[in-house]
Design an enzyme around this catalytic site. Structure first.
Site, short mmCIF file in Angstrom:
data_model
loop_
_atom_site.label_atom_id
_atom_site.label_comp_id
_atom_site.label_asym_id
_atom_site.label_seq_id
_atom_site.Cartn_x
_atom_site.Cartn_y
_atom_site.Cartn_z
N ARG A 40 9.05 29.65 -19.50
CA ARG A 40 9.82 31.07 -19.08
C ARG A 40 11.48 31.40 -19.31
O ARG A 40 11.75 31.76 -19.13
CB ARG A 40 10.03 30.21 -17.44
CG ARG A 40 10.36 31.18 -16.65
CD ARG A 40 9.98 30.32 -14.67
NE ARG A 40 9.98 31.05 -13.87
CZ ARG A 40 11.29 30.77 -12.97
NH1 ARG A 40 12.34 30.36 -13.71
NH2 ARG A 40 11.74 32.12 -12.25
N ILE A 66 13.52 37.37 -11.42
CA ILE A 66 11.45 36.70 -12.20
C ILE A 66 11.21 35.75 -11.10
O ILE A 66 12.07 35.27 -10.65
CB ILE A 66 12.07 35.72 -13.80
CG1 ILE A 66 10.84 35.43 -13.82
CG2 ILE A 66 13.10 35.13 -13.22
CD1 ILE A 66 10.88 34.93 -15.25
N SER A 67 9.52 36.57 -10.91
CA SER A 67 9.25 35.76 -8.99
C SER A 67 9.35 34.02 -9.55
O SER A 67 9.90 33.52 -10.32
CB SER A 67 8.14 35.46 -9.17
OG SER A 67 7.75 37.43 -8.97
N GLN A 68 10.05 33.15 -8.12
CA GLN A 68 9.63 31.91 -8.45
C GLN A 68 8.70 31.44 -9.01
O GLN A 68 7.27 31.78 -8.63
CB GLN A 68 9.79 30.94 -6.44
CG GLN A 68 10.23 30.17 -6.15
CD GLN A 68 9.94 29.88 -4.99
OE1 GLN A 68 10.55 30.69 -4.46
NE2 GLN A 68 10.32 28.63 -4.89
#
Ligand code: SAH
Length: 218
Positions: A40, A66-68
């Protein structure tokens, strides 16, 4: 600046992240394996090198995030993916969710409305590793009629309503996972297209996404 080195320290942080996701209730092994496999921190500025493996959303530029990881895992799990399924994603953003789906084995079609974010994927280092992803610049409300129908659709921005053109592009038996609601909070819905063409709806937890906006942006 981004750094593309995946060290033992990064791998260790990723394992810890996977444990946190398990504790929070993610149980699908192929989803957990994908989170464990995808670096990530490659999607983020090196200033976020360590934060990349905390369970939180982070900025990616253009006012987007950026999504959790928990959200990525949660939506991926609700999709109940089988290998080689065709998945449409609305809101490519950093590309992290798309790569997690590709790592699970899906054939991914992903749309982004912001030109600048879309352009970044051309040169992204992991692009050559995941040839099962196709990137499109466009308005997610329109879907991708040329490539429809899809087994699954995942929307990663807050939709004010269920976009009818998207449900039209689902196969019979297909499912769409979409956060719906206006204001700060959305309900995660899973829509299934039945044999008679009708739609069923299941309601899951509340989340908070950036808005799904109509039209493209140069
Ligand atoms: N899946 C992403 C999450 C990004 S946040 C990730 O893994 O990083 C949501 C993204 O949806 C933003 O990049 C935003 O620009 C995009 N978006 C918003 N409305 C859209 C629309 N109508 N069509 C396509 N993308 C849209």
């Amino acid at each position: 600046m981004r750094k593309y080195e995946d060290t033992y320290r990064h791998k260790g942080l990723r394992k810890q992240l996977v444990d946190i996701l398990k504790q929070k209730g993610i149980s699908n092994e192929s989803v957990l394996d994908a989170i464990n496999a995808v670096p990530r921190h490659f999607f983020l500025d090196s200033a976020f090198d360590k934060a990349a493996y905390e369970d939180r959303a982070l900025p990616i530029g253009e006012g987007q995030t950026i999504s959790q990881p928990y959200t990525v895992a949660y939506q991926s799990q609700l999709l109940e993916l089988k290998p080689y399924e065709k998945v449409l994603e609305i809101g490519t953003g950093s590309g992290y969710q798309a790569i997690v789906l590709a790592e699970i084995g899906a054939q991914v079609f992903t749309i982004e409305r912001q030109k600048k974010l879309f352009d970044e994927h051309r040169k992204f280092i992991l692009r050559g590793k995941y040839l099962n992803i196709k990137y499109f610049y466009g308005d997610g409300y329109e879907g991708l009629p040329t490539f429809a129908p899809f087994d699954k659709i995942i929307v990663t921005a807050a939709a004010p309503f269920i976009p009818p053109k998207l449900t039209a592009q689902l196969k019979t038996g297909g499912k769409m996972v979409i956060p719906v609601g206006e204001g700060g909070v959305q309900q995660m819905l899973r829509i299934t297209k039945n044999a008679d063409g009708s739609l069923s709806e299941e309601v899951f937890d509340n989340f908070s996404f950036v808005p799904m906006i109509e039209g493209r942006n140069n």
